[in-house]
Design an enzyme around this catalytic site. Structure first.
Site, PDB file in Angstrom:
ATOM      1  N   ALA A  34     -11.837  24.452 -13.704  1.00  0.00           N
ATOM      2  CA  ALA A  34     -13.292  24.359 -13.548  1.00  0.00           C
ATOM      3  C   ALA A  34     -13.921  25.611 -14.123  1.00  0.00           C
ATOM      4  CB  ALA A  34     -13.682  24.192 -12.082  1.00  0.00           C
ATOM      5  N   GLU A  35     -15.123  25.453 -14.658  1.00  0.00           N
ATOM      6  CA  GLU A  35     -15.864  26.569 -15.229  1.00  0.00           C
ATOM      7  C   GLU A  35     -17.316  26.467 -14.831  1.00  0.00           C
ATOM      8  OE1 GLU A  35     -15.041  26.386 -19.452  1.00  0.00           O
ATOM      9  OE2 GLU A  35     -13.791  28.162 -19.286  1.00  0.00           O
ATOM     10  N   GLY A  36     -17.956  27.625 -14.722  1.00  0.00           N
ATOM     11  CA  GLY A  36     -19.368  27.675 -14.391  1.00  0.00           C
ATOM     12  C   GLY A  36     -20.019  28.888 -15.001  1.00  0.00           C
ATOM     13  N   GLY A  37     -21.295  29.093 -14.644  1.00  0.00           N
ATOM     14  CA  GLY A  37     -22.023  30.215 -15.203  1.00  0.00           C
ATOM     15  C   GLY A  37     -21.584  31.557 -14.652  1.00  0.00           C
ATOM     16  N   PHE A  38     -21.054  31.570 -13.439  1.00  0.00           N
ATOM     17  CA  PHE A  38     -20.705  32.833 -12.805  1.00  0.00           C
ATOM     18  C   PHE A  38     -19.212  32.978 -12.548  1.00  0.00           C
ATOM     19  CE2 PHE A  38     -25.035  31.814 -11.397  1.00  0.00           C
ATOM     20  CZ  PHE A  38     -25.702  32.924 -11.886  1.00  0.00           C
ATOM     21  N   VAL A  41     -12.342  28.776 -12.428  1.00  0.00           N
ATOM     22  CA  VAL A  41     -11.291  28.454 -11.462  1.00  0.00           C
ATOM     23  C   VAL A  41     -10.049  28.034 -12.239  1.00  0.00           C
ATOM     24  CG1 VAL A  41     -10.627  27.078  -9.457  1.00  0.00           C
ATOM     25  CG2 VAL A  41     -13.013  27.739  -9.784  1.00  0.00           C
ATOM     26  N   LYS A  57      -9.978  31.619  -8.139  1.00  0.00           N
ATOM     27  CA  LYS A  57     -11.372  31.776  -8.573  1.00  0.00           C
ATOM     28  C   LYS A  57     -11.549  33.181  -9.135  1.00  0.00           C
ATOM     29  CE  LYS A  57     -16.121  30.972  -7.017  1.00  0.00           C
ATOM     30  NZ  LYS A  57     -16.980  30.552  -5.880  1.00  0.00           N
ATOM     31  N   ASP A 159     -26.136  25.161  -0.924  1.00  0.00           N
ATOM     32  CA  ASP A 159     -25.751  24.470  -2.164  1.00  0.00           C
ATOM     33  C   ASP A 159     -24.771  23.336  -1.850  1.00  0.00           C
ATOM     34  OD1 ASP A 159     -25.951  24.002  -4.855  1.00  0.00           O
ATOM     35  OD2 ASP A 159     -24.349  25.379  -5.410  1.00  0.00           O
TER      36      ASP A 159
END
Length: 583
Positions: A34-38, A41, A57, A159
């Site tokens: 998984a990838e995100g802006g901050f 994982v 993470k 969230d």
């Protein structure tokens, strides 16, 4: 699997294939899941026990604000450790990268699927879920939220969404991603506070699950843990109908509460009413998490019901009375088909003041998972039969409710007593105030003494300056005496002194020669040569002392007394006969 909404460009990490030590764990990083802006994982494998896998993470903290968010997430995961519906944190580490950057690594429990993946796979042809599947899964989420809202101070996730719910290997749903949690529950009045809060909301919340009071801060409504209740309503809507309650994530649509319950699939009115209650525009009109949990639990079949909401192991009945917030805060609605005044299930929960210690545990092995085949009569099979409400079940549940009320110490909440921790904190605040007052008085006393000493030092410095000026003026006034005719021989150069001595010697010889030719009177007592012995000696001593004194007066011209003595001796020398000048 985590899926984060991107807000900013992520720095490349490149952890694949690396061996890392995180606390007591030694892992090998596999691939990105998984990838995100901050954050990102990774799937990590334990090098000591290859069968163990972790979700690693990885976050890069470029400033103090991002580091504070990471530390807050670690703190919440520690406080909820052991909860069956919260991902477990096994180890964590903060590494310094230099230039103010830090690298955070969190080794957490690995879960194979997310709710989004399950919904997408079901939407491909498996069909909608049965009502008992929806409620069992939703109760898992409420379990995790209940544990957060019962902390002191209350923790709001802020969230809650399908992307942050993971399905574990034992069939339970677990909540993850606590980087957006907050305990700052207040009404934001000033423009500066509103700007900061709007920026935090934009960064760390998802628009489709955002409560109305978070969209418009000028409503002057308190932003508290009730934002999670709104998000739970959006989440239950999506689990039931496989789509968002507010399509297009429109701000006006959310502020106006403009959504529609689909006609298909058909769920019971209890489920749809629960969605409507959680999606109330005003936070005060929404039920709290305790009411929601018991309503959902009552809608499940008897064999799937639980006695109490799950809590972390460290949140026992002894701690909750002093450390938990006043929850539940309002009475739940009466059970369907049963009046509130009948002293039934919920009435016993709220009316009992003396709780019993017996707690009935339910077998959760019969909990369905999402991959079960769908039934055609799903909305009819969820209603509990009249045989399920027998006397034995009612008594056991009453005992469970009594135990639950003991955990929250309803007697203390009713009479308004403060928790022991709060009383201790107030006493500590009073002690610190007294200490601050004493420190301020000591500071004022020291400041006064310092000012007095400063005044004394200034006066002494002024006196020293006056003395220096007086001494300098006296030195200037006494300097002309050095240039007098009698002192020129001592202050001039050696060559000039030599010339003057020669001239003086000549004058002395001529004068002494003249004096020797002239007859001396007998009354003066002179020898025939014209010199008297004692007078000669006195003349030589006075002359020598005069010259010595003149030299000393030149060397130490600053002493006015010596100058006065020198002048007096010069006068005495001038009064002597001219013949003495050569000696």
């Amino acid at each position: 699997m985590w899926k984060f909404k991107p807000f900013a460009q992520k720095e490349p990490a490149g952890l694949e294939g690396r061996y890392l030590e995180i606390g007591s764990l030694k892992v090998q990083v596999r691939n990105v899941i998984a990838e995100g802006g901050f954050s990102s994982v990774y799937l990590a494998q334990d090098t000591t026990h290859p069968s163990k896998q972790y979700a690693l993470k990885h976050m890069i903290c470029n400033d103090e604000e991002s580091l504070e968010l990471v530390m807050k997430e670690i703190s919440v995961l520690k406080s909820l450790k052991g909860h069956p519906n919260v991902v477990t944190l096994y180890a964590h580490g903060i590494l310094d990268m230099g230039r103010g950057k830090k690298e955070a690594l969190l080794a957490m429990e690995f879960c194979g699927k997310s709710l989004v993946e399950v919904l997408e796979s079901r939407g491909g042809g498996a069909g909608y879920f049965e009502e008992k599947q929806v409620l069992a899964s939703f109760r898992d989420v409420c379990n995790a939220v209940f544990a957060m809202h019962c902390q002191y101070p209350r923790i709001a996730h802020r969230d809650l969404k399908a992307e942050n719910l993971l399905l574990s290997s034992d069939g339970q749903w677990k909540l993850c991603d606590f980087g957006s949690v907050s305990t700052n529950h207040k009404v934001f009045e000033r423009a500066e506070e509103m700007g900061i809060e709007e920026d935090n909301i934009r960064k760390h919340t998802t628009p489709g699950y955002r409560a109305p009071e978070m969209w418009d801060l000028f409503r002057r409504e308190v932003i508290s843990e009730k934002v999670d209740i709104w998000a739970l309503g959006c989440l239950l809507f999506r689990i039931c109908y496989f789509k968002n309650a507010f399509d297009g994530e429109s701000k006006l649509q959310i502020l106006n509460g403009n959504y529609r319950i689909p006609e298909s699939p058909k769920y019971s009115t209890s489920v749809t009413d629960l969605i409507k209650d959680m999606l109330q525009g005003s936070p005060d009109e929404r039920p709290d998490i305790t009411q929601i949990w018991f309503r959902v639990n009552e809608l499940l079949p008897v064999n799937l019901q639980k006695s109490l909401p799950d809590q972390p192991p460290e949140m026992g009945s002894s701690k909750s009375a002093s450390n938990s917030s006043p929850a539940p805060r309002r009475s739940p609605p009466p059970s369907s088909g049963e009046p509130a005044s009948s002293g039934g299930l919920l009435g016993a929960f709220w009316a009992t003041q003396h709780a019993k210690t017996s707690v009935v545990t339910e077998d959760n092995k019969g909990m369905p998972i999402f991959d079960e085949p769908n039934s055609h009569n799903s909305h009819h099979s969820n209603k509990p039969s009249p045989a399920a409400t027998n006397n034995r079940s009612r008594v056991s549940k009453d005992d469970a409710f009594n135990s639950f009320i003991a955990d929250f110490d309803t007697a203390k909440l009713d009479n308004g007593n403060k928790p022991a921790k709060e009383v201790a904190l107030e006493a500590e605040v009073e002690r610190l105030k007294e200490e601050l007052k004493r420190t301020k008085s000591e500071k004022a006393e020291i400041t006064a003494k310092f000012e007095k000493l400063s005044v004394i030092c200034r006066s002494q410095r002024q006196e020293l300056q006056d003395l220096k000026q007086t001494l300098a003026s006296k030195t200037v006034t006494s300097s002309p005496s050095r240039d007098s005719p009698g002192m020129r021989s001592t202050s001039s150069t050696p060559s000039r002194d030599k010339g003057n001595n020669n001239s003086n010697n000549e004058s002395v010889r001529s004068k002494s020669k003249t004096a020797s030719l002239a007859p001396a009177p007998a009354s003066q007592g002179f020898e025939p040569w014209g010199f008297e012995t004692e007078s000669f000696r006195a003349a030589s001593q006075s002359s020598g002392s005069a010259s010595t004194t003149a030299q000393r007066s030149v060397s130490f011209g600053s002493s006015s007394q010596r100058l006065g003595n020198t002048k007096m001796r010069e006068n005495q020398k001038a009064a002597q006969p001219a013949g003495w000048a050569g000696f």
